[in-house]
Design an enzyme around this catalytic site. Structure first.
Site, mmCIF file in Angstrom:
data_model
loop_
_atom_site.group_PDB
_atom_site.id
_atom_site.type_symbol
_atom_site.label_atom_id
_atom_site.label_comp_id
_atom_site.label_asym_id
_atom_site.label_seq_id
_atom_site.Cartn_x
_atom_site.Cartn_y
_atom_site.Cartn_z
ATOM 1 N N SER A 51 -4.139 -43.634 -22.035
ATOM 2 C CA SER A 51 -3.160 -42.564 -22.184
ATOM 3 C C SER A 51 -1.836 -43.158 -22.687
ATOM 4 C CB SER A 51 -3.004 -41.807 -20.865
ATOM 5 O OG SER A 51 -2.422 -40.545 -21.073
ATOM 6 N N ASP A 313 -11.375 -34.709 -25.522
ATOM 7 C CA ASP A 313 -10.034 -34.985 -24.996
ATOM 8 C C ASP A 313 -9.014 -34.436 -25.994
ATOM 9 O OD1 ASP A 313 -7.681 -35.950 -23.944
ATOM 10 O OD2 ASP A 313 -8.068 -38.045 -24.458
ATOM 11 N N HIS A 338 -10.786 -37.431 -21.295
ATOM 12 C CA HIS A 338 -9.646 -38.348 -21.258
ATOM 13 C C HIS A 338 -9.986 -39.640 -20.512
ATOM 14 C CE1 HIS A 338 -5.435 -38.953 -22.035
ATOM 15 N NE2 HIS A 338 -5.135 -39.140 -20.770
#
Length: 370
Positions: A51, A313, A338
């Site tokens: 991320s 995602d 994700h």
């Protein structure tokens, strides 16, 4: 070692030290100092991250290639974007692929809700139907947008629970099948009525008595600059970086999605209300532009960086999903959400996910032999 953290408070003045550039300087300083102390200066160092941490891993390799031999990023947004409407487009695509009638019902429910929120005479009905914590303020576009955002987040939860392995441990009933079973059940009434059942299910499963609809309460929480762990709202720091560097505002400003009611101006208003009137649209937009100019955005200038993303995602829309070169490979994992590849291996992992992990390991192993 110097860390980009002000020990006094999280005031807007103190948060000026909070930036990706400062984080990279801290990472570089950590690597240099630890290498000296542990006698690891001749070892090859690799940055790993997922991320936002994945973005930092990529940028560390780009900006400090003499310190880091390679980087591995998972679900990392590489391009800053003010109006990230694509996020909701991907959510809609996931839901439509799962059940097209379900996505149609969700879209209709939000359309009905949007029309009702424009007419104060329906306020009391909406308050009762959705178990709101407080009355909707008449003619308050901020309150209605905030309420709509909370509703959208509930849909996120049901959809992401199905494909986001980071959400293991959440209530089993909050899944995409249950969402669609309810949203396609005509016996429950109109799509609006069906959606009220979804909200009730969410609140019950999360042990909440009501759904917040107060924009002012949200702003007050985000404005809390205390370091008291009992009251600190951790979203403040990340939202500050969105308002100064990244944008990433998940708006409803496109026709190709299920939702409506949270335009870009709503998020920009939060920036201004939380951090000060100087946080205008121009300032936020300039920050996003500066970020892309400094790091390169999609125009990656570097080598030995692996970009991993999942097709389910929404963040992959701001990541690298195709090989740029032999030294800048992309690992695009069909059907995954994700950061799936950085989690511990599980018996339920798909063949695509297992192969992706093996590919990442093999590429990195070859680079480190060079």
């Amino acid at each position: 070692m110097y860390l980009s953290f002000n020990y006094r408070d999280l005031s807007t003045a103190s948060l000026r030290y909070l930036s990706s550039r400062q984080a990279l300087a801290d990472i570089a300083n950590f690597r240099t100092e630890i290498a000296k102390k542990r006698g690891l200066s001749k070892n090859k160092w690799v940055t790993f991250g997922n991320s936002y941490g994945g973005s930092l891993a990529v940028w560390s390799r780009i900006k400090y290639p003499n310190l880091f031999a390679a980087a591995v990023s998972s679900s990392a947004p590489i391009q800053a974007k003010l109006n990230f409407y694509e996020y909701n487009e991907v959510v809609g695509r996931i839901l439509s692929t799962h059940n097209s009638e379900c996505s149609k019902a969700v879209k209709e429910a939000f359309a009905i809700l949007g029309q009702m929120l424009k007419r104060p005479k329906y306020n009391s009905k909406v308050e009762k139907d959705f178990m709101l914590c407080e009355p909707i303020k008449i003619n308050s576009s901020k309150d209605t947008a905030f309420l709509t955002e909370n509703m959208i987040h509930i849909i996120y939860f049901f959809v992401h629970k199905q494909i986001n392995k980071l959400m293991r441990g959440e209530p089993d009933e909050l899944n995409i099948d249950n969402l669609c079973d309810n949203m396609t059940d005509a016996s429950l009434g109109s799509p609006y009525d069906r959606f009220t059942k979804i909200v009730h299910l969410f609140l019950k499963s999360k042990h909440k008595d009501c759904l917040s609809a107060s924009y002012s309460d949200e702003v007050e929480g985000l404005s809390n600059s205390s370091l008291d762990n009992l009251h600190i709202k951790y979203e403040r720091q990340w939202f500050y970086q969105c308002c100064t560097e990244f944008g990433f505002f998940k708006t409803t400003d496109s026709k190709n999605q299920l939702f409506s009611g949270t335009p870009l101006r709503y998020f920009l208003q939060i920036c201004s209300d939380v951090f000060g009137p100087e946080f205008s649209r121009d300032l936020v937009a300039r920050g996003v532009k500066t970020t892309n100019k400094y790091y390169g955005g999609f125009n990656v200038n570097g080598s030995k960086i692996i970009f991993s993303n999942g097709s389910n995602d929404p963040w992959h829309r701001l990541g690298i999903t195709k090989d740029i070169s032999e030294d800048l490979p992309a690992v695009f994992i069909k059907g995954e959400g994700h950061c799936a590849d950085v989690l511990e291996q599980n018996d339920t992992d798909s063949a695509e996910l297992i192969q992706a992990r093996e590919k990442i390991f093999q590429i990195l192993q070859e680079w480190l032999k060079q």
